[in-house]
Motif scaffolding. Structure first.
Motif, PDB file in Angstrom:
ATOM      1  N   GLU A 601       0.845  -1.198   0.000  1.00  0.00           N
ATOM      2  CA  GLU A 601       0.000   0.000   0.000  1.00  0.00           C
ATOM      3  C   GLU A 601       0.879   1.247   0.000  1.00  0.00           C
ATOM      4  O   GLU A 601       1.864   1.327   0.745  1.00  0.00           O
ATOM      5  N   SER A 625      -5.358  -0.977  -8.166  1.00  0.00           N
ATOM      6  CA  SER A 625      -6.247  -0.336  -7.202  1.00  0.00           C
ATOM      7  C   SER A 625      -6.820   0.940  -7.843  1.00  0.00           C
ATOM      8  O   SER A 625      -6.121   1.969  -7.904  1.00  0.00           O
ATOM      9  N   GLU A 629      -6.287   2.603  -2.924  1.00  0.00           N
ATOM     10  CA  GLU A 629      -5.985   1.813  -1.738  1.00  0.00           C
ATOM     11  C   GLU A 629      -4.932   0.744  -2.083  1.00  0.00           C
ATOM     12  O   GLU A 629      -4.519   0.593  -3.227  1.00  0.00           O
ATOM     13  N   GLY A 630      -4.537  -0.017  -1.036  1.00  0.00           N
ATOM     14  CA  GLY A 630      -3.537  -1.061  -1.250  1.00  0.00           C
ATOM     15  C   GLY A 630      -4.122  -2.299  -1.909  1.00  0.00           C
ATOM     16  O   GLY A 630      -5.312  -2.392  -2.196  1.00  0.00           O
TER      17      GLY A 630
END
Length: 1017
Positions: A601, A625, A629-630
């Motif tokens: 992330e 993503s 986000e991760g």
């Protein structure tokens, strides 16, 4: 048949001297004959003998002659090196050396390899058999039975394979006129001296087969063009051959029939290049058709005059390197080329595959002056014509100023001071070729044109005559024109950039006279103003923030009115930050078979973001993503998954990589393998045993435990993996089954059991002679008992009489063995035995036995009388010694030698003989106590009291009877050899007398079959 073997046959083949010289010269050519088209490089020296026997009597001398069969050998050979017994080296200037000692001899002539070893035997026997060392088919062979001087032998008989071959009455020689394979076998001879039979040494004769051989050779294997070529075909072993010559498969000539095996020549009077190739010959008769080896003939051709050229010749662009090419039209390879500058050599190249070479020069290696090259293939160098490179050219304008106007005529002139013609001139503006001119008679060239606005700029010219272009200095030309519409560009290019990056705005016009005023705008707001006096471009740089998004343009003005560029839109984006990688495992320690989750992330960055997962730079997978986000990735763990992991994040503006995270995957140990390592195939007491335990897989550290018969021996830890070892000094108790265990905390694994058997070498045996009475006579039965105190069975026993094998026997239980003999007068002598269980033989001490005849003659009576007198004298000395010993014992004194060192008294009912004289009155027991086999032997004598028939079971009384003097050695020694002062020491039941005896014989080692060094009697 090898050349060396055939050479030895010729050397020792009986024939006239002149024929020997011819054969030796022919063999020297045979040794130099090529194998597979190449000359044999091994020229081996040869030893000849005079007289030609390898077995002679001690005191005789043999002259060794060292010969090396080389071309022009007498001029080359200046020294000879002799290798004497014991590898002693001795250097001489002559080729002969006289020897009179047994051993192996070799020699080496200068520029040759050492000869084969010749083994000479100088025997002390009374009778020897002499024979040549090598015997070939159809040889005339002489076998000579030779008796030692002053020794007369009767009934001389020659044996072959144990059977009588011939009775030698009038002569000691036996001749085989034409040897054949049936004459191979074992020969020896015998004779009779008085009433005793005397045998010679045994000689194994192997008749060697003569193999037909045909060889071709030439020296040297290359010739010069125009000279004579001579090929020689040598034939051996082919009666009345007819020789045919071939080049490849083409038949050249058929020679007349040769009367004997010999050689013939094939000549090419004037060699041409076409005569090079493969040659061979074929020898034929009614029985054979044999092809020789092949010889590859090379014809050497001198090189022609080389030509030096400059490359590239037709590349009219600016280059940083040039090449010199030196080429010949003909000449034999290899050719050595040399490049010279002003008569100084600066490069040498050898070519084995082509007749031209290239040498590339960098700009720093191009000085002024003349160049030439030479070519040489060993037949004399040839030189090329000289070439001079051009000097640096000078560019001039026809107009005196540097500022002109559109429409004017401009002439450019390029000139060099020196250089070989022809010269190519080229004119450039801003690196673009304008014109190319060739000058064949002048060292200058010109180019003219009418000016337009685009002619402003930098000009230069080049000159090249093949060595590479030389460039003039740059000259600037300015043509006054209004500015054109400027062009605004972004650097780095593109309409998207990252926060924090530096962006450069560049405004440029294609034409326009200087000075030019440039202005840069952002959303119609002036950013900066810059004046350009010599260039038509200017730049403005700044560090990008989020507020720098928007439209940009620029203007240019040189007094004729401003010109505005097109508008460019710039979008500023945020790059991803360095991502963070997290490894999530189901337990504290990762084990093979677990599932680990990798989560990556980035804290900031414009979406979408692509995440990539890696293990040791190997891609595992990727995930996108869209929201920023991760992302995660699951991995089923295997052994190879230990190592470093990282991830990368990318949103199109650059890749960011996380810090590596280490993961250690534990692997349970596999089934270990136990290995026992000993210094020899069979483990022996005293050896160091290495016990090695190793498991093929398993995470370290690994704890190893060693067991013998399930009893722990020790343990060892391997911190880095792999196996470990445990050492034992072997004893007999170490035989058994061994195993080991491996454990790294994830479960114990045990190896298979390995069995070890420890062998014990045999000790020195003890030979015991047992008879029914104290003094043996003809007809008694003698028991020879040989026993080793220790040693692993089975044990092989040998019994010897006078160093001649009597019998062999095997003991499978490890106990001793016995041999019974019905004694005759010939059984007097020395006895010994030998034992071996495969770990090295051991020989006993020698024991001497004297067998008395049943009846005595007059001479024996006289000997008995003399012996009795001697015994009387010795008895007096013995009584005194025994009395002294008795006084010591009565007084409580300790004997001179501890009784623990003396053998215990033998059974009074059965006498045991170790070293017994030929005459004796009591019933003693003799043993030889000379452990070191020196020149002095001490005979140890125990006197045992004779038992009364009525008190046979009673204990023996202390020694009281006077012992008559007796000799300390066999009867053949002189009285002066005996020790004059014996020393006496008492044990409980016997008195020991030590007498010094000089020149005692030692037991011989186990005789080798047909060993000519072993005398036979």
């Amino acid at each position: 048949m090898t050349n060396a073997l055939f050479l030895r046959k010729l050397l020792f083949w009986p024939q006239p001297w002149a024929a020997q010289v011819f054969m030796l010269l022919w063999v020297s050519l045979l040794i130099l004959a090529p194998v597979g088209g190449q000359f044999a490089t091994e020229i081996k020296s040869v030893i000849s003998l005079h007289p030609p026997w390898t077995t002679l009597f001690k005191g005789e001398t043999v002259t060794l002659t060292c010969k090396a069969f080389q071309i022009n050998a007498p001029q080359k050979i200046k020294w000879y090196r002799w290798y004497l017994p014991g590898e002693i080296q001795y250097k001489t200037t002559g080729n002969t050396y006289e020897v009179h000692e047994s051993g192996g001899y070799k020699c080496q002539a200068q520029d040759s390899h050492s000869s084969d070893r010749v083994d000479l035997i100088f025997s002390a026997a009374n009778l020897i058999l002499q024979a040549p060392s090598d015997v070939f088919e159809e040889d005339s062979v002489v076998l000579r039975c030779q008796a030692k001087a002053n020794i007369v032998l009767n009934n001389m008989t020659l044996y072959k394979n144990g059977k009588i071959l011939k009775i030698l009455n009038k002569t000691s020689d036996f001749r085989i006129h034409q040897a054949s394979m049936k004459d191979s076998g074992e020969y020896y001879c015998s004779g009779v001296k008085d009433t005793h039979s005397v045998s010679s040494n045994k000689i194994q004769i192997v008749v060697q087969e003569i193999v037909p051989d045909v060889r071709i050779h030439s020296h040297p294997e290359f010739v010069f063009e125009g000279l004579e070529l001579v090929l020689i075909c040598s034939v051996s072993g082919v009666p009345r051959p007819t020789i045919s010559w071939y080049k490849k498969q083409h038949r050249l000539r058929k020679d007349r029939e040769l009367q004997t095996s010999s050689e013939t020549e094939f000549k090419v009077p004037v060699v041409q290049n076409s005569d090079a190739g493969e040659y061979y010959c074929i020898a034929r008769n009614s029985r054979f058709s044999i092809k020789s080896n092949s010889v590859i003939i090379s014809v050497k051709v001198p090189v022609s005059q080389p030509v030096l050229t400059l490359r590239p010749l037709e590349t009219w662009t600016l280059v940083r390197e040039m090449s010199l090419q030196c080429e010949v039209q003909r000449g034999s390879l290899p050719i050595r080329y040399q490049f010279f500058h002003e008569d100084v050599l600066f490069k040498e190249i050898k070519s084995s595959s082509g007749r031209k070479v290239l040498h590339r020069l960098s700009p720093t290696e191009k000085p002024f002056g003349s160049y030439y090259c030479t070519a040489d293939n060993g037949l004399g160098p040839q030189r090329s014509a000289a070439v001079i490179p051009v000097s640096k050219p000078v560019l001039t304008f026809s107009s005196p100023g540097t500022r002109t106007f559109v429409g004017d005529k401009m002439s450019l002139q390029c000139e060099v001071q020196r250089g070989s013609l022809p010269i190519w001139f080229q004119f450039f503006r801003e690196g673009v070729l304008l014109k190319k001119r060739e000058a064949v008679s002048w060292i200058t060239a010109s180019y003219s044109f009418f000016l337009i606005a685009e002619h402003s700029g930098n000009y230069y010219c080049t000159a090249d005559n093949g060595f590479g272009p030389q460039r003039s200095e740059t000259m600037s030309l300015s043509v006054t024109v209004p500015v054109s519409q400027p062009v605004l560009t972004l650097s780095p290019p593109g309409t998207r950039t990252l926060v924090g990056n530096e962006v450069r705005l560049q405004c440029e016009v294609q034409r326009g006279s200087s000075p030019i005023q440039y202005q840069f705008f952002h959303e119609d707001v002036l950013l900066t103003k810059i004046e350009a006096t010599s260039w038509r471009t200017k730049s403005y740089s700044f560090s990008v923030t989020a507020e720098h998004s928007g439209n940009y343009y620029c203007t240019a003005d040189n007094g004729f009115g401003p010109q505005s560029s097109e508008t460019i839109n710039l979008s500023v984006i945020v790059p991803v930050s360095r991502p963070v990688l997290t490894l999530r495992t189901p337990r504290a320690q990762a084990v093979v078979g677990d599932v680990v989750q990798l989560h990556c992330e980035a804290q900031r960055g414009s979406p979408p973001i692509l995440y990539q997962f890696y293990h040791e730079d190997v891609t595992l997978g990727s995930s996108s993503s869209p929201s920023g986000e991760g992302a995660s990735f699951n991995l089923f763990l295997k052994t190879e998954h230990s190592g470093n992991y990282f991830c990368e994040a990318n949103n199109g503006q650059g890749v960011q990589r996380s810090y590596p995270v280490s993961l250690s995957v534990k692997v349970p140990v596999s089934h270990p393998v136990l290995t026992l390592r000993t210094p020899r195939v069979q483990a022996v007491v005293g050896d160091i045993l290495e016990i090695h335990c190793e498991t093929q897989r398993g995470s370290p550290p690994i704890q190893y435990q060693f067991y013998r018969e399930n009893v722990a021996l020790g343990s060892c830890s391997s911190l880095s993996g792999g196996g470990t070892s445990f050492n034992l000094s072997l004893t007999t108790e170490h035989s058994g089954n061994y195993s080991c265990e491996a454990d790294n905390g994830l479960g114990v694994q045990r190896s298979e059991a390995v069995s070890l058997s420890v062998k014990v070498p045999v000790s020195r045996p003890v030979l015991t002679l047992r008879t029914a009475r104290a003094q043996v006579v003809v007809g008694d039965v003698l028991e020879l008992r040989c026993e080793a105190q220790r040693g692993s069975p089975p044990i092989l026993y040998w019994f010897y009489h006078n160093n001649v094998t009597l019998e062999t026997s095997t003991s499978h239980s490890g106990q001793g063995v016995s041999l019974n003999l019905s004694l005759t007068a010939g059984h007097s002598g020395t006895y010994s035995c030998e034992v071996d269980n495969g770990l090295g033989p051991q020989h006993s001490e020698a024991v001497t036995l004297f067998v008395m005849g049943l009846t005595g003659s007059k001479s024996s009576l006289i000997a008995t009388s003399v012996t009795g007198g001697l015994l009387s004298v010795m008895a007096v000395a013995a009584v005194a010694l025994l009395f002294y010993c008795w006084l010591l014992r009565k007084a409580g004194g300790k004997p001179t030698f501890d009784s623990s060192r003396n053998p215990s008294a033998p059974d009074p009912q059965e006498s045991t003989y170790y070293n017994v004289p030929g005459w004796i009155e009591l019933q003693p027991v003799y043993s030889n106590v000379n452990p070191n086999r020196g020149e002095v032997v001490y005979s140890e004598v125990w006197s045992v009291k004779k038992e009364n028939k009525l008190t046979a079971a009673s204990e023996p009384e202390p020694f009281k009877k006077t012992v008559s003097p007796m000799p300390c050695a066999p009867s053949h020694l002189r009285p002066t050899d005996l020790c004059p002062s014996p020393v006496c020491s008492f044990s409980q039941d016997s008195c020991v007398i030590y007498s010094q005896v000089k020149g005692a014989s030692t037991a011989a080692s186990k005789p080798q079959f047909l060993d000519p060094l072993t005398p036979h009697r």
